[in-house]
Design a protein around this motif. Structure first.
Motif, PDB file in Angstrom:
ATOM      1  N   SER A  24     -25.367   0.076 -39.600  1.00 12.10           N
ATOM      2  CA  SER A  24     -24.144  -0.839 -39.656  1.00 12.10           C
ATOM      3  C   SER A  24     -24.683  -2.129 -39.977  1.00 12.10           C
ATOM      4  N   THR A  27     -25.107  -2.282 -43.919  1.00 10.44           N
ATOM      5  CA  THR A  27     -24.091  -2.320 -44.764  1.00 10.44           C
ATOM      6  C   THR A  27     -23.284  -3.890 -44.628  1.00 10.44           C
ATOM      7  N   THR A  28     -23.626  -4.550 -43.433  1.00 12.52           N
ATOM      8  CA  THR A  28     -23.192  -5.862 -43.168  1.00 12.52           C
ATOM      9  C   THR A  28     -23.990  -6.827 -44.062  1.00 12.52           C
TER      10      THR A  28
ATOM     11  N   LEU B  66     -16.508   1.967 -37.486  1.00  4.44           N
ATOM     12  CA  LEU B  66     -16.642   2.298 -38.831  1.00  4.44           C
ATOM     13  C   LEU B  66     -15.165   2.659 -39.392  1.00  4.44           C
ATOM     14  N   LEU B  70     -13.686   0.579 -42.444  1.00  2.00           N
ATOM     15  CA  LEU B  70     -13.061   1.033 -43.734  1.00  2.00           C
ATOM     16  C   LEU B  70     -11.834   0.422 -43.729  1.00  2.00           C
ATOM     17  N   SER B  74     -14.889  -4.889 -43.992  1.00  2.00           N
ATOM     18  CA  SER B  74     -15.637  -6.064 -43.372  1.00  2.00           C
ATOM     19  C   SER B  74     -17.173  -5.633 -43.395  1.00  2.00           C
ATOM     20  N   GLY B  75     -17.428  -4.828 -44.449  1.00  2.00           N
ATOM     21  CA  GLY B  75     -18.942  -4.363 -44.283  1.00  2.00           C
ATOM     22  C   GLY B  75     -19.070  -3.568 -43.099  1.00  2.00           C
ATOM     23  N   GLY B  76     -19.969  -4.042 -42.254  1.00  5.83           N
ATOM     24  CA  GLY B  76     -20.310  -3.004 -41.085  1.00  5.83           C
ATOM     25  C   GLY B  76     -20.315  -3.724 -39.835  1.00  5.83           C
ATOM     26  N   ILE B  77     -19.375  -4.797 -39.747  1.00  2.04           N
ATOM     27  CA  ILE B  77     -19.494  -5.561 -38.510  1.00  2.04           C
ATOM     28  C   ILE B  77     -18.792  -5.047 -37.361  1.00  2.04           C
ATOM     29  N   ALA B  79     -18.446  -1.679 -36.823  1.00  7.61           N
ATOM     30  CA  ALA B  79     -19.128  -0.396 -36.584  1.00  7.61           C
ATOM     31  C   ALA B  79     -20.532  -0.933 -35.534  1.00  7.61           C
ATOM     32  N   ALA B  80     -21.176  -2.236 -35.993  1.00  7.53           N
ATOM     33  CA  ALA B  80     -22.434  -2.586 -35.352  1.00  7.53           C
ATOM     34  C   ALA B  80     -21.954  -3.042 -34.028  1.00  7.53           C
TER      35      ALA B  80
END
Lengths: 277, 171
Positions: A24, A27-28, B66, B70, B74-77, B79-80
């Motif tokens: 993640s 991807t960010t 995630l 989706l 917002s990218g993966g913020i 999910a992280a």
């Protein structure tokens, strides 16, 4: 070998966490560096379909607003039509080949809109099959909305003007001084954007209208952006930083027009030859 | 399919849909604009089990984050930050409910108010702080990150407390 297997089994929770967290983060970082969302975006059948259903339902609550906007726009256009009807145009056009329209407008429905994040995107229900391509301008009757960033077959993602990556060429309506329009989520709210690089010589007044500059092939010249709400000089005292209040209500966009510039390819090819030399 | 799996699946889907269809449009205009993030209730409220299920739990935390990413581009913020609080849930529970919480098979609604408040605040603030840090991605905007974190955490906390009190079974 046995030691490694034992280590993996013992720390499997942490290793899984690390793997997913790094993914993640990746991807960010990608979305920050490359200014686009590669594959985690809402322009696909699943999220697009769900947003479509939601938009179908919630659209009813805004019908009144959208109708009033349409009537306003119609009134304005009719006014123009009536006023131009009486004036005699030049008698005969000999060469009609050059008379094709330079700009074409497509209409689309906004399925998803955000304005709270630092990078805001809209999802619209027209995509590559309807002729929408990357870098087309998106407007409403009230003013600019953003620029198409990604397309799938049936949907397109629009980078809102309320996005830290957004850069739009804009100018003062009265004079022809132009500058760059950008947005800063730490200082501005969703009603205001910043116009920089307007030279000090320009006559700037609170309430003046800001329009698109027409220096890029994305927006034609003269599309409304907003009005000046305040301004100040930069530290070096040679340019203005202007706060612009958007004429468009970014919290309630509804329906949009997408602008296709027929000459765009030609302009870009010309620019490319200049850069290559 | 046993009952718990069905309940969890429904809870997952309902929370994601509720977040993206309703809460993402319900902006709170007090001292800046924020959206509350109720979807992390899935991670907060996941049934307490023995450590075998933790692998699945961490993966599900990632998956719900995630899904939100989706939908919100917002990218993966999300999910992280979700996978982070999924991983940190165990130490946080030890911290707030005491070491023996697993043996007691305690339910969140049965804990004391102080314990519940500490646990929820830890989870929510960690999540929001990570999310806004990743979103702004620069040290220059620390003030913005902190302000947004505090404000959003407050609204999320209120919403989570309300939801727990509505949906927990009365004894």
């Amino acid at each position: 070998m046995r030691q490694i297997v034992l280590f993996v089994v013992k720390n499997k929770n942490f290793l899984l966490f690390l793997l997913l967290f790094c993914f993640s983060l990746g991807t960010t970082i990608q979305s920050h560096i490359f200014h686009r969302n590669s594959f985690i975006n809402s322009a696909n059948w699943l999220t697009g379909g769900i947003y479509g259903t939601v938009a179908d339902i919630s659209g009813y609550f805004s019908l009144q607003t959208y109708n009033e906007r349409l009537i306003d726009e119609n009134a304005r256009l009719r006014e123009q039509l009536i006023n131009t009807a009486g004036t005699a145009t030049d008698s005969l056009v000999i060469d009609t080949i050059g008379q094709q329209e330079k700009y074409r407008l497509y209409k689309a429905n906004v399925y998803k809109n955000s304005y709270v994040a630092a990078k805001n995107y809209l999802l619209i229900n027209k995509g590559a099959t309807a002729g929408i391509k990357k870098d087309m301008g998106v407007i409403t009757s009230l003013g600019i909305v953003g620029i198409v960033e990604n397309t799938s077959d049936n949907y397109a993602m629009v980078q809102s003007v309320l996005n830290t990556n957004s850069q739009v060429n804009a100018s003062l309506k009265n004079t022809r001084h132009f500058g760059t329009l950008s947005w800063n989520p730490y200082e501005d709210d969703y009603q205001h954007v910043q116009l920089t690089d307007i030279p000090r010589q320009a006559p700037v007044k609170v309430g003046d209208t800001i329009i698109t500059g027409g220096m890029s092939s994305i927006f034609p010249k003269g599309i409304l952006i907003g009005t000046i709400s305040s301004f100040s000089l930069t530290e070096s005292k040679n340019a203005y930083i202007i706060d612009v209040k958007l004429s468009n209500d970014m919290t309630n966009v509804g329906y949009v027009y997408i602008i296709n510039n027929a000459d765009k390819k030609e302009i870009e090819e010309l620019e490319d030859t200049l850069q290559n030399e | 399919m046993n009952n718990a799996v069905v309940t969890l699946t429904i809870r997952f889907l309902v929370l994601v849909l509720f977040q993206v269809a309703l809460l993402n449009h319900m902006t709170v205009h007090i001292l800046g604009d924020t959206n509350p993030y109720l979807y992390i209730l899935f991670i907060i409220w996941y049934p307490i089990t023995d450590s075998d299920d933790r692998l699945i739990f961490i993966f599900l935390s990632f998956l719900i984050g995630l899904s939100i990413d989706l939908f919100s581009d917002s990218g993966g913020i999300h999910a992280a930050s979700s996978v982070l609080i999924g991983y940190l849930r165990k130490p946080y529970m030890r911290l707030s409910f005491g070491v023996g919480y697993e043996q007691q098979a305690q339910k969140l609604s049965q804990s004391s108010y102080a314990q519940r408040f500490i646990y929820l605040s830890l989870m929510i603030v960690t999540h929001h702080l990570t999310m806004y840090s990743l979103e702004s991605f620069s040290f220059a905007s620390m003030g913005y990150v902190l302000q947004k974190t505090l404000l959003t955490s407050l609204f999320t906390l209120i919403l989570v407390l309300l939801t727990i009190s509505i949906f927990s079974k009365k004894q």
